[in-house]
Design a protein around this motif. Structure first.
Motif, PDB file in Angstrom:
ATOM      1  N   ASP A 121     -11.208  -3.053   0.096  1.00 28.04           N
ATOM      2  CA  ASP A 121     -11.106  -4.104  -0.918  1.00 28.04           C
ATOM      3  C   ASP A 121      -9.913  -5.013  -0.640  1.00 28.04           C
ATOM      4  O   ASP A 121      -9.999  -6.237  -0.789  1.00 28.04           O
ATOM      5  N   ILE A 122      -8.786  -4.416  -0.212  1.00 31.63           N
ATOM      6  CA  ILE A 122      -7.584  -5.207   0.074  1.00 31.63           C
ATOM      7  C   ILE A 122      -7.840  -6.190   1.208  1.00 31.63           C
ATOM      8  O   ILE A 122      -7.417  -7.356   1.157  1.00 31.63           O
ATOM      9  N   ILE A 130       0.846  -1.186   0.000  1.00 33.43           N
ATOM     10  CA  ILE A 130       0.000   0.000   0.000  1.00 33.43           C
ATOM     11  C   ILE A 130       0.886   1.241   0.000  1.00 33.43           C
ATOM     12  O   ILE A 130       2.081   1.170   0.289  1.00 33.43           O
ATOM     13  N   ASP A 174      -2.167   5.777   1.977  1.00 37.07           N
ATOM     14  CA  ASP A 174      -3.093   4.799   2.552  1.00 37.07           C
ATOM     15  C   ASP A 174      -2.815   4.606   4.037  1.00 37.07           C
ATOM     16  O   ASP A 174      -3.744   4.550   4.852  1.00 37.07           O
ATOM     17  N   ARG A 233     -11.968   3.018   0.449  1.00 31.53           N
ATOM     18  CA  ARG A 233     -12.604   1.923  -0.293  1.00 31.53           C
ATOM     19  C   ARG A 233     -11.561   0.926  -0.786  1.00 31.53           C
ATOM     20  O   ARG A 233     -11.762  -0.297  -0.748  1.00 31.53           O
ATOM     21  N   HIS A 234     -10.404   1.440  -1.207  1.00 27.52           N
ATOM     22  CA  HIS A 234      -9.305   0.585  -1.665  1.00 27.52           C
ATOM     23  C   HIS A 234      -8.804  -0.302  -0.526  1.00 27.52           C
ATOM     24  O   HIS A 234      -8.556  -1.507  -0.721  1.00 27.52           O
ATOM     25  N   ARG A 286     -12.003   7.391  -1.659  1.00 32.02           N
ATOM     26  CA  ARG A 286     -11.545   6.377  -2.617  1.00 32.02           C
ATOM     27  C   ARG A 286     -10.469   5.475  -2.007  1.00 32.02           C
ATOM     28  O   ARG A 286     -10.493   4.258  -2.196  1.00 32.02           O
ATOM     29  N   ARG A 287      -9.546   6.054  -1.246  1.00 34.92           N
ATOM     30  CA  ARG A 287      -8.469   5.263  -0.666  1.00 34.92           C
ATOM     31  C   ARG A 287      -8.995   4.350   0.452  1.00 34.92           C
ATOM     32  O   ARG A 287      -8.504   3.237   0.635  1.00 34.92           O
TER      33      ARG A 287
END
Length: 332
Positions: free
Chosen positions: A302-303, A262, A266, A298-299, A295-296
């Motif tokens: 997801d990870i 990351i 992040d 959400r990233h 957005r970050r």
């Protein structure tokens, strides 16, 4: 600076520097170089002569020559070193006397009172500079002093420095994200708590300062100085308890254990999110857009394969991403 290391005044240091740059000079000639009056330079030269740093010319006693720096300054340096050694011995003796007296200290001697905001600030500074092993600090608004969270020179001596910040310190602007990053880069350990019960500054587990707060959390004119005893033990136990519950602060992806690939942003967003800041507050601290923060996050979800932010926090804790400090790492 000679004035700092060898006990010379700035004027004496400037005069000596000017004198070693010429073969010889009169007080009037030196006065032009150092920007002092000739009569003042005469007095300065007399002092330098008495300390072995200057001598009169054999051919003309109105002119002065500098003594060789390697010999003259080394003698002063050895003298200062000897004085410091004697001071250390005296300090050890005084400390033994103090500890012996502390054993018989009554209830009234366990807690003292420091009067005045400036007196509190100075006492905190002195205690910090004298720290040998560890400094523990609860930082709660209003902040005692502006500027750096700590003294880098203290950490450079090997003193462990642990600071807990109340979340409002960040959200209300008393301390910025960049200030914390600089403190972390200096070696400080930082954690963030939702709230803290009091302001607290503990040095070497021997002394504590507890600044007084009024009903509206406005600083009163003073603080309690707590010596070794049951009350100090309780304050240290309180710090350790709050420290264990607080959120660790990280400012780079390298500081996160077992985390996937990351970016630093992040890691910063995650650190502030787990500390309880809103997306808007995080965006303001990191000088980025609200959209980027969302957005970050959400990233990151997801990870870690989770659906909610609460699950994200739980998963980060379970995976041990913020365990670096417990392993002794000071990576920021």
């Amino acid at each position: 600076m000679l004035s700092d290391v060898l006990g010379l005044t700035p004027e004496q240091s400037d005069t000596y520097r000017a004198l070693i740059s010429v073969a010889s000079a009169t007080p009037a000639e030196l006065a032009e170089s150092v920007g002092c009056g000739a009569s003042q330079v005469v007095r300065i030269l007399g002092t330098l002569e008495g300390r072995g740093l200057a001598a009169r010319s054999h051919g003309d006693t109105t002119r002065f020559m500098a003594s060789p720096p390697a010999a003259a300054l080394r003698a002063l340096l050895v003298q200062r070193q000897n004085e410091l050694k004697l001071a250390e011995l005296e300090l050890g003796s005084l400390d033994e006397i103090y500890r012996a007296a502390a054993l018989g200290r009554g209830v009234g001697g366990v807690v003292g009172v420091i009067h005045g905001t400036e007196a509190v600030r100075k006492r905190v500074g002195h205690m910090q500079l004298g720290a040998r092993e560890e400094v523990m600090n609860f930082v709660k608004a209003p902040v005692i002093s502006a500027g750096n969270l700590t003294d880098g020179a203290v950490i450079a001596r090997g003193v462990r420095y642990r600071v807990m910040l109340e979340r409002a310190i960040l959200t209300e602007g008393a301390t910025s994200f960049d200030e914390i990053v600089r403190a972390r880069a200096a070696g400080e350990e930082v954690r963030i708590a939702e709230t803290l019960p009091l302001k607290l500054f503990v040095v070497d587990r021997e002394f504590a300062i507890v600044p007084l707060l009024g009903p509206a959390k406005a600083a009163k004119e003073g603080a309690l100085l707590v010596h070794e005893g049951g009350l100090l033990d309780a304050l240290i136990a309180l710090f350790e308890s709050e420290w264990g519950k607080a959120t660790q602060f990280v400012s780079s992806a390298d500081a996160m254990q077992n985390a996937p690939a990351i970016e630093d942003l992040d890691a910063q967003i995650l650190s502030l999110m787990l500390a309880g800041l809103t997306d808007r507050e995080i965006a303001a601290q990191l000088r980025t857009s609200l959209r980027t923060v969302t957005r970050r996050v959400r990233h990151l979800m997801d990870i870690t394969k989770v659906q909610t932010r609460m699950q994200l926090g739980f998963q980060v804790a379970r995976l041990g991403w913020l365990e670096a400090e417990r392993d002794g790492s000071r990576t920021v």
